[in-house]
Design a protein around this motif. Sequence first.
Motif: not given
Length: 252
Positions: A70-95
């Motif tokens: 879905l993100m890749q499909a949306l990038a076709g409209y926004t022109g975004w390039k995604f950089e994936y940052v690893k996280c989990d439920w213990s710190n994703c909201f903090d990040k």
Amino acid sequence: MNKSKKNLAVLCTAIFVILGMWVMLSVHCQAAETNNDEKQQPQTIRSGAFEDTFNYIDKNGVRRGYGYELMQALAGYTGWKFEYVKCDWSNCFDKLENGEIDIMGDISYTDERAQKMLFPDEPMGEEKYILYADLSDMDIETSDFKSLDGKRVGVLLGTEPEIMLTEWENKNGIHTEHVNVNNNDDVEKKLANHEIDCFVSLEESIWSEQGISSVTTIGKSGIYFAINKERSDIKTKLDYAMRQLEQDSPFF
């Protein structure tokens, strides 16, 4: 003599004018090229990746999942390039809150979360929460929910799935012990060590492949992208992209 001086002055003036125009034209062209280069450079958006069924890396090292696609499909409209940052439920909201990541998917909307982060106008989809168990090794019966009474259920504590589990238990007059599990690996470990009898997870095929059965669906909810509170620009573009995708591919 005076005539020669006048001609020389005119010639010098003409040369200066031509040089000035050339310099201005060169600067304008360089600026235009720079602007064009800037337009061609995609904006990098840092996305939190906590490795679930919607966004994961397979055994071949390829990122897959509905959220990723879905993100890749949306990038076709926004022109975004995604950089994936690893996280989990213990710190994703903090990040997300401190700006280490800009956006993450598969998040349930709550009024409390809406005070700390932005949500798009529309959900990215809907997810079902399933109660799973290894029926070959347990005295649990899918036809009799009372057989779950007193069992230890693995669930991520303090989240929407646990709320749904509690509501489902109250509806069916069942009392269980909730045991915290952080991810699929933690579930597998606690099952192997007999620390839990069953568990709540998203609807996904990996469990049936391991001989684990679905007992029942305990609930479902809309899921959203969550965006850093300071990045209203991302929300604006995302809302536009999601509307366009809905028009172009309504069954995406």
